[in-house]
Motif scaffolding. Structure first.
Motif, PDB file in Angstrom:
ATOM      1  N   LEU A   9       0.834  -1.201   0.000  1.00 18.68           N
ATOM      2  CA  LEU A   9       0.000   0.000   0.000  1.00 18.68           C
ATOM      3  C   LEU A   9       0.868   1.251   0.000  1.00 18.68           C
ATOM      4  CD1 LEU A   9      -2.806   1.327   0.130  1.00 18.68           C
ATOM      5  CD2 LEU A   9      -2.648   1.166   2.626  1.00 18.68           C
ATOM      6  N   LEU A  10       1.952   1.237   0.786  1.00 20.84           N
ATOM      7  CA  LEU A  10       2.877   2.372   0.813  1.00 20.84           C
ATOM      8  C   LEU A  10       3.498   2.580  -0.563  1.00 20.84           C
ATOM      9  CD1 LEU A  10       4.793   1.845   4.198  1.00 20.84           C
ATOM     10  CD2 LEU A  10       2.687   3.124   3.789  1.00 20.84           C
ATOM     11  N   LYS A  11       3.896   1.477  -1.191  1.00 17.80           N
ATOM     12  CA  LYS A  11       4.494   1.567  -2.530  1.00 17.80           C
ATOM     13  C   LYS A  11       3.478   2.090  -3.538  1.00 17.80           C
ATOM     14  CE  LYS A  11       6.949  -1.077  -6.026  1.00 17.80           C
ATOM     15  NZ  LYS A  11       7.489  -2.395  -6.398  1.00 17.80           N
ATOM     16  N   LEU A  12       2.233   1.637  -3.441  1.00 12.88           N
ATOM     17  CA  LEU A  12       1.182   2.112  -4.337  1.00 12.88           C
ATOM     18  C   LEU A  12       0.952   3.611  -4.140  1.00 12.88           C
ATOM     19  CD1 LEU A  12      -0.934   1.280  -6.472  1.00 12.88           C
ATOM     20  CD2 LEU A  12      -2.520   0.901  -4.574  1.00 12.88           C
ATOM     21  N   ALA A  13       0.999   4.062  -2.898  1.00 18.87           N
ATOM     22  CA  ALA A  13       0.857   5.497  -2.624  1.00 18.87           C
ATOM     23  C   ALA A  13       1.969   6.276  -3.325  1.00 18.87           C
ATOM     24  CB  ALA A  13       0.877   5.765  -1.120  1.00 18.87           C
ATOM     25  N   TRP A  14       3.203   5.766  -3.260  1.00 20.06           N
ATOM     26  CA  TRP A  14       4.344   6.437  -3.879  1.00 20.06           C
ATOM     27  C   TRP A  14       4.227   6.424  -5.404  1.00 20.06           C
ATOM     28  CZ3 TRP A  14       7.711   9.934  -4.097  1.00 20.06           C
ATOM     29  CH2 TRP A  14       8.885   9.842  -4.854  1.00 20.06           C
ATOM     30  N   THR A  15       3.930   5.283  -5.986  1.00 18.84           N
ATOM     31  CA  THR A  15       3.890   5.215  -7.450  1.00 18.84           C
ATOM     32  C   THR A  15       2.749   6.058  -8.022  1.00 18.84           C
ATOM     33  OG1 THR A  15       2.629   3.140  -7.384  1.00 18.84           O
ATOM     34  CG2 THR A  15       5.011   2.962  -7.615  1.00 18.84           C
ATOM     35  N   THR A  16       1.611   6.066  -7.345  1.00 18.95           N
ATOM     36  CA  THR A  16       0.502   6.880  -7.842  1.00 18.95           C
ATOM     37  C   THR A  16       0.761   8.368  -7.614  1.00 18.95           C
ATOM     38  OG1 THR A  16      -0.748   6.507  -5.788  1.00 18.95           O
ATOM     39  CG2 THR A  16      -1.247   5.068  -7.666  1.00 18.95           C
ATOM     40  N   LEU A  17       1.457   8.713  -6.547  1.00 21.20           N
ATOM     41  CA  LEU A  17       1.802  10.104  -6.290  1.00 21.20           C
ATOM     42  C   LEU A  17       2.755  10.624  -7.369  1.00 21.20           C
ATOM     43  CD1 LEU A  17       1.365  12.435  -4.266  1.00 21.20           C
ATOM     44  CD2 LEU A  17       3.401  11.643  -3.076  1.00 21.20           C
ATOM     45  N   GLN A  18       3.704   9.795  -7.755  1.00 19.59           N
ATOM     46  CA  GLN A  18       4.638  10.183  -8.812  1.00 19.59           C
ATOM     47  C   GLN A  18       3.900  10.475 -10.116  1.00 19.59           C
ATOM     48  OE1 GLN A  18       7.133   6.598  -8.380  1.00 19.59           O
ATOM     49  NE2 GLN A  18       8.839   8.020  -8.486  1.00 19.59           N
ATOM     50  N   LYS A  19       2.841   9.720 -10.371  1.00 22.91           N
ATOM     51  CA  LYS A  19       2.061   9.887 -11.607  1.00 22.91           C
ATOM     52  C   LYS A  19       0.980  10.965 -11.470  1.00 22.91           C
ATOM     53  CE  LYS A  19       2.339   4.937 -12.491  1.00 22.91           C
ATOM     54  NZ  LYS A  19       1.514   3.714 -12.569  1.00 22.91           N
ATOM     55  N   LYS A  20       0.915  11.591 -10.296  1.00 25.15           N
ATOM     56  CA  LYS A  20      -0.148  12.570  -9.996  1.00 25.15           C
ATOM     57  C   LYS A  20      -1.521  11.924 -10.163  1.00 25.15           C
ATOM     58  CE  LYS A  20       2.595  16.513 -11.401  1.00 25.15           C
ATOM     59  NZ  LYS A  20       2.695  17.682 -12.277  1.00 25.15           N
ATOM     60  N   ALA A  27      -9.020  -3.044  -8.991  1.00 25.31           N
ATOM     61  CA  ALA A  27      -8.090  -3.911  -9.719  1.00 25.31           C
ATOM     62  C   ALA A  27      -6.635  -3.504  -9.463  1.00 25.31           C
ATOM     63  CB  ALA A  27      -8.395  -3.878 -11.213  1.00 25.31           C
ATOM     64  N   ASP A  28      -6.398  -2.207  -9.227  1.00 27.06           N
ATOM     65  CA  ASP A  28      -5.042  -1.734  -8.904  1.00 27.06           C
ATOM     66  C   ASP A  28      -4.566  -2.333  -7.582  1.00 27.06           C
ATOM     67  OD1 ASP A  28      -4.991  -0.106 -11.194  1.00 27.06           O
ATOM     68  OD2 ASP A  28      -5.838   1.599 -10.091  1.00 27.06           O
ATOM     69  N   LEU A  29      -5.488  -2.449  -6.619  1.00 23.38           N
ATOM     70  CA  LEU A  29      -5.143  -3.072  -5.335  1.00 23.38           C
ATOM     71  C   LEU A  29      -4.795  -4.541  -5.548  1.00 23.38           C
ATOM     72  CD1 LEU A  29      -7.780  -1.647  -2.829  1.00 23.38           C
ATOM     73  CD2 LEU A  29      -5.451  -0.868  -3.221  1.00 23.38           C
ATOM     74  N   ALA A  30      -5.608  -5.223  -6.326  1.00 25.15           N
ATOM     75  CA  ALA A  30      -5.362  -6.637  -6.596  1.00 25.15           C
ATOM     76  C   ALA A  30      -4.024  -6.823  -7.296  1.00 25.15           C
ATOM     77  CB  ALA A  30      -6.502  -7.226  -7.421  1.00 25.15           C
ATOM     78  N   ALA A  31      -3.726  -5.964  -8.270  1.00 27.40           N
ATOM     79  CA  ALA A  31      -2.454  -6.053  -8.992  1.00 27.40           C
ATOM     80  C   ALA A  31      -1.263  -5.825  -8.076  1.00 27.40           C
ATOM     81  CB  ALA A  31      -2.436  -5.052 -10.142  1.00 27.40           C
ATOM     82  N   ALA A  32      -1.449  -4.995  -7.046  1.00 28.81           N
ATOM     83  CA  ALA A  32      -0.375  -4.708  -6.084  1.00 28.81           C
ATOM     84  C   ALA A  32      -0.382  -5.689  -4.909  1.00 28.81           C
ATOM     85  CB  ALA A  32      -0.509  -3.281  -5.567  1.00 28.81           C
ATOM     86  N   ARG A  33      -1.201  -6.725  -5.007  1.00 27.65           N
ATOM     87  CA  ARG A  33      -1.326  -7.758  -3.960  1.00 27.65           C
ATOM     88  C   ARG A  33      -1.734  -7.136  -2.617  1.00 27.65           C
ATOM     89  NH1 ARG A  33       4.088  -9.399  -4.964  1.00 27.65           N
ATOM     90  NH2 ARG A  33       4.238  -9.928  -2.783  1.00 27.65           N
ATOM     91  N   ILE A  34      -2.731  -6.259  -2.690  1.00 20.72           N
ATOM     92  CA  ILE A  34      -3.286  -5.628  -1.493  1.00 20.72           C
ATOM     93  C   ILE A  34      -4.724  -6.108  -1.347  1.00 20.72           C
ATOM     94  CG2 ILE A  34      -3.874  -3.443  -0.387  1.00 20.72           C
ATOM     95  CD1 ILE A  34      -1.739  -2.129  -2.254  1.00 20.72           C
ATOM     96  N   PRO A  35      -5.047  -6.788  -0.250  1.00 16.30           N
ATOM     97  CA  PRO A  35      -6.422  -7.270  -0.081  1.00 16.30           C
ATOM     98  C   PRO A  35      -7.397  -6.107   0.127  1.00 16.30           C
ATOM     99  CG  PRO A  35      -5.158  -7.664   1.905  1.00 16.30           C
ATOM    100  CD  PRO A  35      -4.201  -7.121   0.886  1.00 16.30           C
ATOM    101  N   LEU A  36      -8.638  -6.307  -0.259  1.00 15.46           N
ATOM    102  CA  LEU A  36      -9.653  -5.263  -0.094  1.00 15.46           C
ATOM    103  C   LEU A  36      -9.922  -4.949   1.373  1.00 15.46           C
ATOM    104  CD1 LEU A  36     -12.229  -6.043  -2.925  1.00 15.46           C
ATOM    105  CD2 LEU A  36     -10.558  -4.190  -2.801  1.00 15.46           C
TER     106      LEU A  36
END
Length: 115
Positions: A9-20, A27-36
């Motif tokens: 989740l921390l990594k997803l926060a960083w990658t999405t922040l970089q992309k604004k 599906a993005d959570l599932a792809a990042a192996r983050i359970p709902l």
């Protein structure tokens, strides 16, 4: 076994922040192996849709939450040297005001690890 999904989740926060990127799909959570189940933490919220159907669109509760989580991720991945932080800033092409809250959170995290 909460640590791995939380780090994801921390990594997803960083990658999405970089992309604004402010909005995510489930599906993005599932792809990042983050359970709902992560929705129960209250860090991400579902974006209401005009339809009665449940929305697949998510966002961090506030931009500052996304920036804080991103700073935790970056702080966990870099050495605490000022040179390393400078490299990240240069790589990210930091502009005045852009991600300023993220950089404040990151400085605080790196300072806390040096205390």
């Amino acid at each position: 076994q909460v640590k791995i999904p939380f780090m994801n989740l921390l990594k997803l926060a960083w990658t999405t922040l970089q992309k604004k990127q402010l909005y995510l799909q489930k599906a993005d959570l599932a792809a990042a192996r983050i359970p709902l189940d992560v929705l129960e933490l209250g860090l991400l919220i579902e974006v209401e849709s005009s339809e009665d159907a449940a929305s697949d669109t998510l966002t961090f509760k506030h931009l500052s939450v996304q920036e804080y989580l991103a700073a935790l991720y970056v702080a966990s991945k870099v050495s605490t040297s000022a040179e390393e932080v400078r490299k990240i800033a240069t790589k990210e092409n930091v502009r005045a005001g852009h991600l300023s809250t993220f950089w404040i959170f990151l400085a605080g995290q790196l300072n806390a690890t040096n205390v």
